[in-house]
Write an enzyme that holds these catalytic residues in place. Structure first.
Site, mmCIF file in Angstrom:
data_model
loop_
_atom_site.group_PDB
_atom_site.id
_atom_site.type_symbol
_atom_site.label_atom_id
_atom_site.label_comp_id
_atom_site.label_asym_id
_atom_site.label_seq_id
_atom_site.Cartn_x
_atom_site.Cartn_y
_atom_site.Cartn_z
ATOM 1 N N CYS A 251 -4.270 -1.491 -6.414
ATOM 2 C CA CYS A 251 -3.108 -0.963 -5.817
ATOM 3 C C CYS A 251 -2.198 -0.314 -6.676
ATOM 4 O O CYS A 251 -2.080 -0.695 -7.811
ATOM 5 C CB CYS A 251 -2.331 -2.350 -5.182
ATOM 6 S SG CYS A 251 -3.195 -3.004 -3.800
ATOM 7 N N GLY B 177 18.548 15.539 5.289
ATOM 8 C CA GLY B 177 17.623 16.551 4.764
ATOM 9 C C GLY B 177 18.330 17.696 4.099
ATOM 10 O O GLY B 177 17.641 18.443 3.539
ATOM 11 N N CYS C 99 -6.800 -6.968 -5.444
ATOM 12 C CA CYS C 99 -6.546 -7.999 -4.292
ATOM 13 C C CYS C 99 -7.161 -7.931 -3.022
ATOM 14 O O CYS C 99 -6.995 -8.551 -2.042
ATOM 15 C CB CYS C 99 -4.763 -8.089 -3.985
ATOM 16 S SG CYS C 99 -4.404 -6.256 -3.313
ATOM 17 N N CYS D 95 0.538 -5.873 -5.062
ATOM 18 C CA CYS D 95 -0.713 -6.419 -5.423
ATOM 19 C C CYS D 95 -0.837 -7.918 -6.072
ATOM 20 O O CYS D 95 -1.207 -8.791 -5.610
ATOM 21 C CB CYS D 95 -1.361 -5.599 -6.468
ATOM 22 S SG CYS D 95 -3.140 -5.773 -6.722
ATOM 23 N N CYS E 145 -8.709 -2.673 -2.588
ATOM 24 C CA CYS E 145 -7.980 -2.621 -3.915
ATOM 25 C C CYS E 145 -9.070 -3.934 -4.510
ATOM 26 O O CYS E 145 -9.476 -4.611 -4.013
ATOM 27 C CB CYS E 145 -6.642 -3.424 -4.132
ATOM 28 S SG CYS E 145 -6.193 -4.032 -5.166
#
Lengths: 265, 290, 231
Positions: free
Chosen positions: B272, B38, B250, B278, B247
């Site tokens: 997606c 970080g 899909c 997808c 979606c």
């Protein structure tokens, strides 16, 4: 003498100073900022520091608050050496047990953040993570400094000068600091607004048991706020004592001049 | 892929475009970043043959990590076929000669802009993020000297002030992307502008996650299995949300969706954002149906 | 309770004298006196003899040049500011001729303040302030106003209320009845008599001879302590 009166002094003998300063000096090259300043400040005491511009009172305050490093001397806060202290710890103290009220609210507030956010910042900085509780505390403090709770989401830029100064005080006191540094807190305010702020500060000092180091050039302000007074000239403390005693029976020539120079209304 | 022309082009550049000294400098920065999860490590960002904002930070990090054996995938907002993704993929094909793929599972190094793939990553993979502004405190405190000090001293009250202001003003925290996180309980960092839906995938991820900001010349990183917590309030907890839809291609309920406007009459569909996920899913469904 | 031993006082005016040391003006010398609990003593002597100066020294407002000023066991002449503050808070009450308060603060709060500094809850402090103001015949409509706008007599009663709100074991009264009408003068005298009866040691300046005769056990002429006047 009966025991009741004796005991108050016995109680005081045991008390430790909250802030203890010894032989503090700060030089700017060959010029003296402040020199050889020593004093003790006990819990609940307000110490006023007066003197004209350039007398070293602001230099002293910034050394005490850790904004500048003194060249000589010692500062102990609650027994801890503030000069040897590592910066993280010093800054942690500065946002929890100590506070600094600036003359200009612009220096002490985040003008782009709401009043609630301004008050909440120190709480969040010390780990508060409950939005509802932070907001409740902010509302409580707005009330204590006499700002309408309905203004909690307004930015300080929409506030009057007196309100901004009261908000700055709330923002500083929300974490219940023990020691507050104030630099001309009533400077730049209308006289009527000043009176209200003085009363507010007196009440907060009394109710929260705050210790305060107050720098000002306004003798009327120190008479009403400060228990004790320190008079500075050319970087040196020329006189210190009980506020009303120093003002009414000044011993040093400079203090006599200062007191006699105040215009009467 | 290794035709005569591309071989010649590869030989005319150093491997992966950057010279070895630069890559060494980058690897040092990356190692330091991995050692301090970080923390933003400054590095000497190079001019790349593409404009800032097009992923120059990610490209430099990828260049420093690529080996000739790697198989590269590049996505932009989850898609392999957008301009940005295609150009970067082509860039490394020409300058490093590495294999490329669109399959998340087949890639060893994935450079991404604004998404984490839906398919879970593995210990054998590196995910490189393109980062526009690496400093999460930047919009609250403009001074770099001060933000560095705040990180050093863990003074993160201000970060929560921002979240407080959001709730006070809008009733909720309005970040839908770039939601700030705390890495391993120490540094507050930006996950780059990924949707908050992806935030939970940052944490405890088996892959190495590297974040490169070219213009700002900063690299930060999350080593595998780092604990990453999205900042929030107890009474306004972080929620990884997405469009409440399946979606339209899909049928997945689990993946992050893009809203696509299909005509001028307000017609729209949700698909997606991860094109590989997808496509793979659609193909599997089609195979099932026979 | 209040005992002074060989106390002297000088003023040094640095900006008015000739040369480095300034003008040194001796104002009191050889002051010795004692006030026992339950006793009320009046300071007398003509104007300028130093009655107020003496009171201010006992209160810690003026610094003594030498000698001992014992109040409740504390030597005010040598005490630290902190000890004097505690003394004023808990032991030594003072009714001055002048009112010095934060402008715009309500009279009721001005009177209640000494109790608040002792840690007494605000509601109780205000209730006690209200009782005392009522007894001193200060109209209730004035309680919420700042005393800075009041007449001399009204301000005096606010000062008296502040001085009598806490049962201080020692009290200094500077002309407590000066600008009062007959009825209020009676109230103040009874307050003084009650304080004396509960055992307070009281030292006061009373120009009002009749009042002096009614509340004081003895008189003490300060002229003998005043350099230049004594001879």
């Amino acid at each position: 003498m009966d025991g009741a009166e004796m005991s108050i002094y016995a109680r005081m003998k045991g008390a430790e100073p909250l802030l203890s300063v010894r032989n503090l000096s700060k030089f700017y090259g060959s010029r003296i900022g402040c020199a050889d300043v020593s004093f003790d400040l006990y819990p609940g005491e307000v110490l006023g520091i007066v003197g004209e511009s350039g007398s070293g009172k602001s230099t002293l305050l910034s050394c005490l608050a850790g904004h500048q490093t003194p060249d000589e001397g010692r500062i102990a806060f609650d027994g801890r050496d503030m000069i040897a202290m590592a910066e993280p710890e010093r800054r942690r103290l500065a946002r929890s047990e100590q506070a600094f009220v600036h003359q200009s609210p612009r220096d002490g507030l985040r003008m782009g953040v709401s009043a609630g956010g301004n008050i909440g910042e120190r709480l969040m900085a010390v780990g508060a993570r409950n939005y509802g509780a932070i907001r409740e505390t902010a509302l409580d403090w707005l009330g204590r400094v006499e700002i309408d709770g309905a203004r909690i989401d307004d930015r300080p830029s929409a506030f009057s000068g007196g309100m901004q100064q009261r908000l700055q005080i709330a923002r500083n006191l929300v974490t219940a600091p023990r020691l507050v540094f104030m630099d001309e807190p009533t400077g730049g305010l209308d006289v009527s607004v000043q009176a209200r702020l003085l009363d507010l500060l007196r009440g907060l000092v009394r109710d929260l048991g705050l210790s305060v180091v107050l720098v000002t050039h306004d003798l009327a302000v120190v008479r009403l706020l400060a228990h004790r007074l320190m008079v500075m000239k050319s970087g040196h403390v020329v006189e210190q004592g009980l506020t009303d005693q120093v003002l009414d029976d000044p011993q040093h020539g400079y203090t006599q001049l200062l007191v006699s120079s105040v215009l009467q209304v | 892929m290794t035709s005569q022309t591309s071989l010649r082009e590869t030989e005319s550049y150093n491997f992966a475009y950057l010279d070895e000294q630069t890559k060494r400098m980058l690897r040092r920065a990356i190692l330091k970043a991995l050692a301090v999860p970080g923390y933003q490590v400054p590095f000497a960002s190079r001019e790349m043959p593409m404009p800032y904002g097009w992923g120059t930070g990610g490209v430099q990090v990828s260049a420093a990590c690529l080996t000739p054996e790697d198989r590269l995938k590049v996505i932009d907002q989850g898609a392999d076929d957008t301009t940005n993704a295609v150009s970067i993929r082509k860039f490394f094909q020409r300058t490093a000669g590495v294999e490329v793929t669109e399959a998340t599972t087949g890639a060893t190094l994935i450079q991404t802009r604004h998404r984490i793939p839906e398919t879970p990553l593995t210990e054998d993979q590196i995910l490189v993020y393109q980062v526009p502004i690496p400093e999460p405190l930047r919009f609250l405190e403009p001074r770099e000297t001060e933000t560095r000090r705040m990180h050093a001293l863990e003074e993160y009250g201000l970060m929560h002030v921002k979240l407080y202001e959001d709730i006070a003003r809008h009733g909720e925290i309005t970040n839908s992307y770039a939601w700030p996180v705390m890495a391993e309980g120490r540094y507050v960092m930006t996950p780059s502008p990924i949707p908050k839906f992806d935030n939970p995938k940052l944490s405890d991820n088996p892959a190495v996650q590297l974040f490169g900001a070219g213009r700002e010349a900063r690299i930060h990183a999350l080593p595998p299995y780092t604990k990453v917590v999205s900042l929030d309030f107890e009474d306004h907890p972080f929620v990884a949300s997405k469009a409440d839809h399946a979606c339209d291609i899909c049928g997945s309920h689990e993946s992050y969706l893009d809203e696509v406007i299909t005509d001028d009459q307000g017609g729209r569909m949700f698909v997606c954002s991860d094109t590989d996920f997808c496509g793979t899913r659609s193909a599997a469904l089609a195979a099932e149906r026979g | 309770m209040i005992t002074l031993k060989d106390v002297s006082k000088t003023f040094t005016l640095h900006n008015q004298g000739d040369g480095q040391s300034g003008a040194v003006i001796p104002v009191m010398a050889g002051v010795s006196l004692s006030v026992a609990p339950g006793e009320c003593v009046a300071l007398t002597g003509r104007s300028g003899a130093g009655k107020s100066t003496l009171m201010r020294m006992i209160h810690g407002n003026y610094l003594a040049a030498s000698g001992e000023i014992l109040v409740g066991g504390l030597d005010v002449a040598k005490a630290s500011p902190r000890e004097i503050l505690a003394l004023r808070r808990e032991v030594l009450g003072y009714v001055s001729q002048f009112l010095r308060v934060v402008p715009r603060v309500a009279t009721l709060d001005v009177v209640a303040e000494p109790l608040l500094t002792l840690g007494i809850p605000a509601t109780e402090a205000r209730a006690r302030a209200a009782t005392l103001l009522a007894r001193l015949n200060l109209p209730e409509r004035l309680w919420s106003l700042s005393p800075t706008t009041f007449s001399g007599g009204e301000q005096q009663r606010v000062n008296i209320a502040r001085g009598f709100i806490h049962p201080y074991p020692a009290m200094l009264l500077d002309e407590p009845t000066a600008s009062l009408d007959a009825a209020n003068r009676e109230v103040v005298l009874s307050l003084i008599l009650e304080a004396r009866a509960r055992g307070a040691a009281i030292l006061g300046i009373f120009h009002d001879e009749d009042a002096r005769a009614r509340v004081c056990d003895r008189l003490l002429d300060v002229t003998g302590f005043t350099p230049g006047l004594a001879a």
